[in-house]
Design a protein around this motif. Structure first.
Motif, PDB file in Angstrom:
ATOM      1  N   VAL A 223      -0.198  -6.529   5.179  1.00  0.00           N
ATOM      2  CA  VAL A 223      -1.617  -6.805   5.450  1.00  0.00           C
ATOM      3  C   VAL A 223      -1.756  -7.998   6.400  1.00  0.00           C
ATOM      4  N   PRO A 224      -1.031  -9.116   6.191  1.00  0.00           N
ATOM      5  CA  PRO A 224      -1.153 -10.235   7.137  1.00  0.00           C
ATOM      6  C   PRO A 224      -0.780  -9.841   8.567  1.00  0.00           C
ATOM      7  N   ALA A 225       0.249  -9.031   8.737  1.00  0.00           N
ATOM      8  CA  ALA A 225       0.649  -8.606  10.080  1.00  0.00           C
ATOM      9  C   ALA A 225      -0.445  -7.775  10.728  1.00  0.00           C
ATOM     10  N   ALA A 226      -1.052  -6.876   9.954  1.00  0.00           N
ATOM     11  CA  ALA A 226      -2.134  -6.046  10.488  1.00  0.00           C
ATOM     12  C   ALA A 226      -3.339  -6.903  10.856  1.00  0.00           C
ATOM     13  N   GLU A 227      -3.669  -7.842  10.001  1.00  0.00           N
ATOM     14  CA  GLU A 227      -4.815  -8.717  10.273  1.00  0.00           C
ATOM     15  C   GLU A 227      -4.553  -9.583  11.504  1.00  0.00           C
ATOM     16  N   HIS A 228      -3.320 -10.053  11.646  1.00  0.00           N
ATOM     17  CA  HIS A 228      -2.973 -10.903  12.782  1.00  0.00           C
ATOM     18  C   HIS A 228      -3.183 -10.170  14.102  1.00  0.00           C
ATOM     19  N   LYS A 229      -2.945  -8.861  14.093  1.00  0.00           N
ATOM     20  CA  LYS A 229      -3.117  -8.069  15.309  1.00  0.00           C
ATOM     21  C   LYS A 229      -4.492  -7.417  15.388  1.00  0.00           C
ATOM     22  N   GLY A 230      -5.343  -7.737  14.446  1.00  0.00           N
ATOM     23  CA  GLY A 230      -6.701  -7.212  14.474  1.00  0.00           C
ATOM     24  C   GLY A 230      -6.791  -5.730  14.146  1.00  0.00           C
ATOM     25  N   ILE A 231      -5.827  -5.232  13.369  1.00  0.00           N
ATOM     26  CA  ILE A 231      -5.813  -3.814  13.006  1.00  0.00           C
ATOM     27  C   ILE A 231      -6.425  -3.657  11.619  1.00  0.00           C
TER      28      ILE A 231
ATOM     29  N   SER B 224      -4.851  17.443   4.306  1.00  0.00           N
ATOM     30  CA  SER B 224      -5.748  16.972   3.246  1.00  0.00           C
ATOM     31  C   SER B 224      -4.984  16.266   2.135  1.00  0.00           C
ATOM     32  N   GLY B 225      -5.735  15.647   1.232  1.00  0.00           N
ATOM     33  CA  GLY B 225      -5.146  14.991   0.072  1.00  0.00           C
ATOM     34  C   GLY B 225      -4.564  13.633   0.354  1.00  0.00           C
ATOM     35  N   CYS B 226      -4.853  13.076   1.521  1.00  0.00           N
ATOM     36  CA  CYS B 226      -4.269  11.798   1.904  1.00  0.00           C
ATOM     37  C   CYS B 226      -5.141  11.160   2.979  1.00  0.00           C
ATOM     38  N   ILE B 227      -4.785   9.938   3.378  1.00  0.00           N
ATOM     39  CA  ILE B 227      -5.423   9.256   4.498  1.00  0.00           C
ATOM     40  C   ILE B 227      -4.347   8.985   5.540  1.00  0.00           C
ATOM     41  N   VAL B 228      -4.519   9.521   6.735  1.00  0.00           N
ATOM     42  CA  VAL B 228      -3.548   9.326   7.816  1.00  0.00           C
ATOM     43  C   VAL B 228      -4.174   8.455   8.897  1.00  0.00           C
ATOM     44  N   ASP B 229      -3.471   7.411   9.293  1.00  0.00           N
ATOM     45  CA  ASP B 229      -3.989   6.563  10.380  1.00  0.00           C
ATOM     46  C   ASP B 229      -2.813   6.037  11.194  1.00  0.00           C
ATOM     47  N   GLY B 230      -2.889   6.240  12.485  1.00  0.00           N
ATOM     48  CA  GLY B 230      -1.831   5.779  13.361  1.00  0.00           C
ATOM     49  C   GLY B 230      -2.236   5.983  14.809  1.00  0.00           C
ATOM     50  N   PRO B 231      -1.435   5.475  15.738  1.00  0.00           N
ATOM     51  CA  PRO B 231      -0.095   4.933  15.527  1.00  0.00           C
ATOM     52  C   PRO B 231      -0.089   3.548  14.893  1.00  0.00           C
ATOM     53  N   LEU B 232       0.942   3.293  14.084  1.00  0.00           N
ATOM     54  CA  LEU B 232       1.150   1.983  13.490  1.00  0.00           C
ATOM     55  C   LEU B 232       2.633   1.623  13.619  1.00  0.00           C
ATOM     56  N   ALA B 233       2.894   0.376  13.962  1.00  0.00           N
ATOM     57  CA  ALA B 233       4.269  -0.122  13.908  1.00  0.00           C
ATOM     58  C   ALA B 233       4.587  -0.461  12.456  1.00  0.00           C
ATOM     59  N   LEU B 234       5.851  -0.594  12.142  1.00  0.00           N
ATOM     60  CA  LEU B 234       6.244  -0.798  10.749  1.00  0.00           C
ATOM     61  C   LEU B 234       5.573  -2.010  10.117  1.00  0.00           C
ATOM     62  N   ASP B 235       5.522  -3.135  10.854  1.00  0.00           N
ATOM     63  CA  ASP B 235       4.937  -4.337  10.257  1.00  0.00           C
ATOM     64  C   ASP B 235       3.468  -4.129   9.907  1.00  0.00           C
ATOM     65  N   ASN B 236       2.725  -3.459  10.797  1.00  0.00           N
ATOM     66  CA  ASN B 236       1.303  -3.258  10.546  1.00  0.00           C
ATOM     67  C   ASN B 236       1.034  -2.181   9.498  1.00  0.00           C
ATOM     68  N   ALA B 237       2.060  -1.385   9.197  1.00  0.00           N
ATOM     69  CA  ALA B 237       1.904  -0.349   8.180  1.00  0.00           C
ATOM     70  C   ALA B 237       2.106  -0.901   6.772  1.00  0.00           C
ATOM     71  N   VAL B 238       2.979  -1.918   6.631  1.00  0.00           N
ATOM     72  CA  VAL B 238       3.335  -2.363   5.280  1.00  0.00           C
ATOM     73  C   VAL B 238       2.930  -3.804   4.982  1.00  0.00           C
TER      74      VAL B 238
ATOM     75  N   VAL C 154      -5.272   2.291   5.865  1.00  0.00           N
ATOM     76  CA  VAL C 154      -3.810   2.383   5.839  1.00  0.00           C
ATOM     77  C   VAL C 154      -3.150   1.083   6.278  1.00  0.00           C
ATOM     78  N   ALA C 155      -3.764   0.347   7.169  1.00  0.00           N
ATOM     79  CA  ALA C 155      -3.150  -0.850   7.755  1.00  0.00           C
ATOM     80  C   ALA C 155      -2.650  -1.812   6.679  1.00  0.00           C
ATOM     81  N   GLY C 156      -1.348  -2.031   6.656  1.00  0.00           N
ATOM     82  CA  GLY C 156      -0.733  -2.943   5.697  1.00  0.00           C
ATOM     83  C   GLY C 156      -0.562  -2.377   4.302  1.00  0.00           C
TER      84      GLY C 156
END
Length: 298
Positions: free
Chosen positions: A218-226, A202-216, A230-232
């Motif tokens: 936003v453009p990388a996450a959007e490019h992969k449709g994620i 609790s106390g957070c939002i967890v979403d994965g699996p994510l690769a490093l680029d899609n985690a930090v 949490v994405a980006g």
């Protein structure tokens, strides 16, 4: 900017006391001196009195007490006892092996056990990012299992909360963004996400699996449709193993020139286990982070 602001927060909340085990190390004493100059901590320096006094280079400030301990093992035990007895609020490693100080921390009679897992959480200030990025665990747990990863997240969330990051976004890092039965990290990431949705984390939002680029990014996450919260936009990066965490930590420091502060969470008090290669600035930020976490618990 972000880590420097922690020093201001510490100064606003009154002084805490830091017990330093085997304090006879130049970078540690430089960090101690900086903290004293900024008036945010008192220090109990355990170790060879003559060595510490000669290295400090001047008459110690009244915020500093030097307590003679004949060897690093005794210094570690004395510093841990100071914290467990309430005479100090934070434990800091000096010129003593990590295994020696951790043995004192885990001592059944006077140690700092709580029943929780001990985990390392680092807060990075990286150029171009509008927030601190937390990385965990790059120094303590070698290959954590699912429940250990859940506890590592809980420790990191508590630390992030203590410095004002509410409901942090957590990305369990993997090599890919899809669940692959042949890659245990992806299965754990999916399970951690499900545990979060069911209130087990609790106390957070967890979403994965994510690769490093899609985690930090936003453009990388959007490019992969994620998509998703949490994405980006991750605040906390949960690494799958100590090797991944160690490489990521050192890459951020040496390639990205990131500023960093780090603490060991999960004990009765925060523990600063900096490396001898860490700068005095990094040790100062670690002190500020640790003291903020004490204030956040009160």
């Amino acid at each position: 900017m972000f880590l420097e602001s922690l020093i201001g927060k510490v100064a606003e909340n009154g002084k805490k006391t830091v017990a330093v085990a085997a304090a006879g190390e130049h970078e540690v004493l430089e960090a101690v001196d900086l903290a004293v100059q900024k008036n945010f901590a008192n220090f109990l320096l355990y170790g060879d009195r003559e060595q510490i006094e000669s290295m400090y280079g001047s008459s110690p400030d009244r915020s500093i007490s030097i307590i003679h301990s004949p060897d690093p093992k005794t210094a570690a035990e004395d510093a841990v006892k100071a914290v467990s007895s309430g005479r100090a609020d934070v434990l800091m490693k000096g010129n003593v092996q990590t295994s020696v100080i951790l043995k004192a921390v885990l001592n059944k009679d006077f140690g700092l056990r709580t029943g929780k897992i001990l985990s390392h959480t680092a807060a990075f200030e990286i150029e171009g990012y509008d927030r601190l990025i937390f990385v965990t665990d790059s120094a303590m747990n070698i290959a954590p299992d699912l429940e250990q990863k859940a506890d590592i997240i809980r420790n990191a969330v508590a630390l992030a909360n203590s410095i004002g990051v509410e409901n942090p976004k957590v990305a369990p890092l993997c090599a890919v963004e899809t669940i692959n039965p042949a890659m245990q990290a992806t299965l754990d990431a999916a399970s951690l996400s499900a545990m979060n949705k069911r209130g087990q984390i609790s106390g957070c939002i967890v979403d994965g699996p994510l690769a490093l680029d899609n985690a930090v990014s936003v453009p990388a996450a959007e490019h992969k449709g994620i998509s998703g919260a949490v994405a980006g936009k991750a605040d906390i990066l949960l690494v799958p193993s100590i090797e991944t965490g160690n490489v990521l930590y050192k890459s951020l420091v040496y390639f990205a020139k990131a500023k960093v502060g780090a603490v060991i969470c999960g004990a009765k008090a925060p523990i600063i286990l900096t490396s001898r290669s860490d700068s005095s600035e990094s040790k100062l930020y670690s002190l500020a982070l640790a003291i903020c976490s004490v204030n956040g618990q009160n």
